[in-house]
Design an enzyme around this catalytic site. Sequence first.
Site, short mmCIF file in Angstrom:
data_model
loop_
_atom_site.label_atom_id
_atom_site.label_comp_id
_atom_site.label_asym_id
_atom_site.label_seq_id
_atom_site.Cartn_x
_atom_site.Cartn_y
_atom_site.Cartn_z
N LEU A 79 54.82 46.79 50.35
CA LEU A 79 54.31 46.04 49.44
C LEU A 79 54.93 44.59 48.92
O LEU A 79 54.36 43.19 48.59
CB LEU A 79 53.19 46.15 48.54
CG LEU A 79 52.32 47.32 49.11
CD1 LEU A 79 50.59 47.29 48.07
CD2 LEU A 79 50.93 46.32 50.32
N GLN A 117 59.62 53.93 60.96
CA GLN A 117 59.47 55.19 60.18
C GLN A 117 58.27 56.04 60.30
O GLN A 117 57.10 55.87 60.26
CB GLN A 117 59.14 54.41 58.67
CG GLN A 117 59.34 55.34 57.35
CD GLN A 117 59.37 55.27 55.85
OE1 GLN A 117 58.54 54.72 55.43
NE2 GLN A 117 60.66 54.34 55.59
N GLY A 150 46.96 36.10 61.43
CA GLY A 150 46.93 37.59 60.65
C GLY A 150 46.27 36.87 58.99
O GLY A 150 47.38 36.17 58.27
N HIS A 154 54.65 55.50 60.86
CA HIS A 154 54.09 54.71 59.56
C HIS A 154 54.54 53.12 59.69
O HIS A 154 53.81 52.37 59.43
CB HIS A 154 54.15 55.24 58.25
CG HIS A 154 53.60 54.80 57.51
ND1 HIS A 154 52.31 55.08 56.37
CD2 HIS A 154 54.76 53.63 55.92
CE1 HIS A 154 52.15 53.45 55.29
NE2 HIS A 154 53.81 53.70 55.06
N LEU A 196 46.68 59.02 56.05
CA LEU A 196 48.09 59.18 55.00
C LEU A 196 47.52 59.75 53.79
O LEU A 196 47.01 59.42 53.22
CB LEU A 196 48.68 57.57 54.17
CG LEU A 196 49.24 56.50 54.01
CD1 LEU A 196 50.81 58.07 54.58
CD2 LEU A 196 49.99 55.60 53.05
N PHE A 228 59.57 56.77 42.56
CA PHE A 228 58.49 56.79 44.25
C PHE A 228 60.32 57.37 45.36
O PHE A 228 61.03 56.46 44.38
CB PHE A 228 58.59 55.57 44.45
CG PHE A 228 57.12 55.08 45.41
CD1 PHE A 228 56.14 55.59 44.41
CD2 PHE A 228 57.14 54.99 47.03
CE1 PHE A 228 55.25 55.75 45.65
CE2 PHE A 228 55.34 54.93 47.81
CZ PHE A 228 54.57 55.21 46.43
N ASP A 236 50.19 43.03 68.20
CA ASP A 236 50.42 41.69 69.01
C ASP A 236 51.09 39.96 68.81
O ASP A 236 51.90 38.74 69.50
CB ASP A 236 48.38 40.82 68.30
CG ASP A 236 48.09 41.59 68.39
OD1 ASP A 236 48.01 42.73 69.21
OD2 ASP A 236 47.00 41.79 68.11
N THR A 268 50.15 59.43 49.83
CA THR A 268 50.63 58.16 49.17
C THR A 268 52.15 59.11 49.03
O THR A 268 51.56 59.68 48.32
CB THR A 268 50.60 57.39 48.29
OG1 THR A 268 51.21 56.61 48.30
CG2 THR A 268 49.38 58.23 47.39
N GLU A 269 53.81 58.89 48.54
CA GLU A 269 54.28 59.00 49.11
C GLU A 269 54.07 58.92 46.78
O GLU A 269 54.97 59.46 46.23
CB GLU A 269 55.39 58.24 48.34
CG GLU A 269 57.09 59.28 48.70
CD GLU A 269 58.27 57.42 48.66
OE1 GLU A 269 58.72 56.92 47.92
OE2 GLU A 269 57.92 58.02 50.58
N HIS A 307 55.90 58.48 58.33
CA HIS A 307 55.57 59.36 56.81
C HIS A 307 55.73 60.70 56.66
O HIS A 307 55.00 61.01 57.60
CB HIS A 307 54.47 58.20 56.42
CG HIS A 307 54.67 58.20 54.80
ND1 HIS A 307 54.45 58.87 54.19
CD2 HIS A 307 54.13 56.97 54.22
CE1 HIS A 307 54.01 59.13 52.88
NE2 HIS A 307 54.21 57.90 53.26
N ARG A 330 63.03 52.23 55.15
CA ARG A 330 62.31 51.28 54.27
C ARG A 330 62.23 52.44 52.84
O ARG A 330 61.69 53.51 53.48
CB ARG A 330 60.76 50.56 55.05
CG ARG A 330 60.05 49.84 53.81
CD ARG A 330 58.42 49.33 53.55
NE ARG A 330 57.96 50.40 54.46
CZ ARG A 330 57.11 51.24 53.83
NH1 ARG A 330 56.75 50.72 51.90
NH2 ARG A 330 56.19 51.70 54.58
N GLY A 362 50.22 36.77 55.21
CA GLY A 362 49.13 36.05 55.66
C GLY A 362 48.75 35.22 54.56
O GLY A 362 48.78 33.96 54.64
N ARG A 401 61.63 58.09 52.99
CA ARG A 401 61.47 58.81 54.04
C ARG A 401 61.33 59.55 54.92
O ARG A 401 61.38 60.82 55.25
CB ARG A 401 60.14 57.68 54.03
CG ARG A 401 59.42 58.27 53.04
CD ARG A 401 58.44 56.17 53.58
NE ARG A 401 57.87 55.77 52.39
CZ ARG A 401 56.75 55.15 52.16
NH1 ARG A 401 56.94 53.94 53.03
NH2 ARG A 401 55.71 54.91 51.07
#
Length: 592
Positions: A408, A245, A19, A358, A257, A124, A226, A259-260, A247, A402, A24, A291
């Site tokens: 991120l 989750q 990944g 999401h 999406l 957020f 995977d 974004t929030e 979204h 989450r 990764g 969320r």
Amino acid sequence: MVAVKNSLPRRKFDVVVVGAGGAGMRCSLQLAQAGLSVAVLSKVFPTRSHTVAAQGGVSASLGNMSEDNWYWHMYDTVKGSDWLGDQDAIEFMCREAPNAVYELEHFGMPFDRNADGTIYQRPFGGHTANFGEKPVQRACAAADRTGHAMLHTLYQRNVAARTHFLVEWMALDLLRDDDGDVVGVTALEMETGDIYILEAKTTVMATGGAGRIWAASTNAFINTGDGLGMVARSGLPLEDMEFWQFHPTGVAGAGVLITEGVRGEGGILLNKNGERFMERYAPTLKDLAPRDFVSRSMDQEIKEGRGCGPDGSYVVLKLDHLGSDVINKRLPSIREIAIKFGNVDPIKDPIPVVPTIHYQMGGIPTNYHGQVVEWADGANRVVNGLYAIGECAATSVHGANRLGTNSLLDLIVFGRAAGNHIVAAHPERQKTHKPLPQQSLEFSLDRVNALESRANGEKTQDVGNAIRVSMQRHCGVFRTLELLEEGVGQIADLAERVKHVSFKDKSKVFNTARIEALELSNMIEVARATVLAASKRTESRGAHALDDFPTRDDENWLKHSLWYSNTNSLDYKPVQMKPLTVDSFPPKARTF
């Protein structure tokens, strides 16, 4: 397609990372800079990995826009997780967050800036000051393209560090020896159709999520679980797979999406009456509640007849009051998405939105070093040679739900932590490659050969669509035991159908039919784990909202689920309530 088993080409590395997303590549960067030979496999070019789609920001208690500290961030994350998050891992992540973000800044990531040159931060959902007293500005943002900026920054640094990328390769199965240690993977090179053995002293799973098992999803088409499928087939468990989750703001009818960060900049949700309905459900945080909370509130508005549109199937996200300057500066991609996928210009009109799958909170069980663990004799046992990081891992910092921008953060903190742990362990424990396990190798090749040699059977897309429809119907925002149990039966039937899929085109070069059939065998593992774990958790917690049991049950369910593929059975282990250095946050009612 497959060569004689003993003549398969082999390549050897110190570390194979499966990944090339944010986790990764943050891990591989640490490894390559330490001088280890590292190969990064990716089904797509690294900068097309799904991290590129993340929009709103990466959380860290920098305190650039308002007073903040990591302890408040930890509290918000524990509370956001509905107390299913492991508090040692959460403390580690929140303490490391500022350094991880400053490191990205020094790597050259183009964050938006305040007038004094510091990193711009926006509010957020679920992120607060002083333990829930008021919203805080904690999301470090690069406009509404934060993931894009992060991924390109990490790729450039990896190129400079001479990381070896295997682009358009698909990992097939883990290779585990008789001791249970992981010694590498089998992998398919898409360009040639050839299968390789990639031997590794350490293997890192960084394969992202599996949101494509739902019909309506914000996930890329590559997100087929995977890594989860590989781990499940190897005999290891998947953790907390009932928690997914939704979204709140996917574009109605498209799932793309929004974004929030739109709500962080001041956007508001309205029903058909023009009412800002979140003031009723979350009077303190309103549209910036976590969320799971916002998604259920939206769904409730729609079910009670206050949805918008001709069939009342969505609510709207209003941001025209922000003004064109703010929208074009802070949310340029959102305007583009709204025009292309929602057929509205948000400078003038609200965006039609619905909750859309999401993110997976569960995954491959790990500790906060990224080491994969098994639960045995009342304790976590490390699986030698195997790490998991990012969305495919259950570390577990997200628990039952989450917080936005913690994803991120998860990537860079635990990608770096796993890299450091591997480097530290390398000289003592990993001097040579262990012998290849013939039985594990034969299992992988027999599985692929069975698919390849099948002349007739069901179409991959027919079975895949049936999985997505079943999951959408039986495992949605609101769940009932009757629906879930019906879903368990349907997914079991579909698992049998997966065994009989075939494709007619047997060509070797870039055969997408072959790739999709292989992906389907991973998707069904994730679907089986999800629906069974959800059907057995008789409470409502975080993203798992069960109508039959509408309240949280800490006495009986303050524990992680563990699903085993070979027996299709569940086990459980306790949540880690003890942090590393500070006092624990005991469970309490979750209000906003």
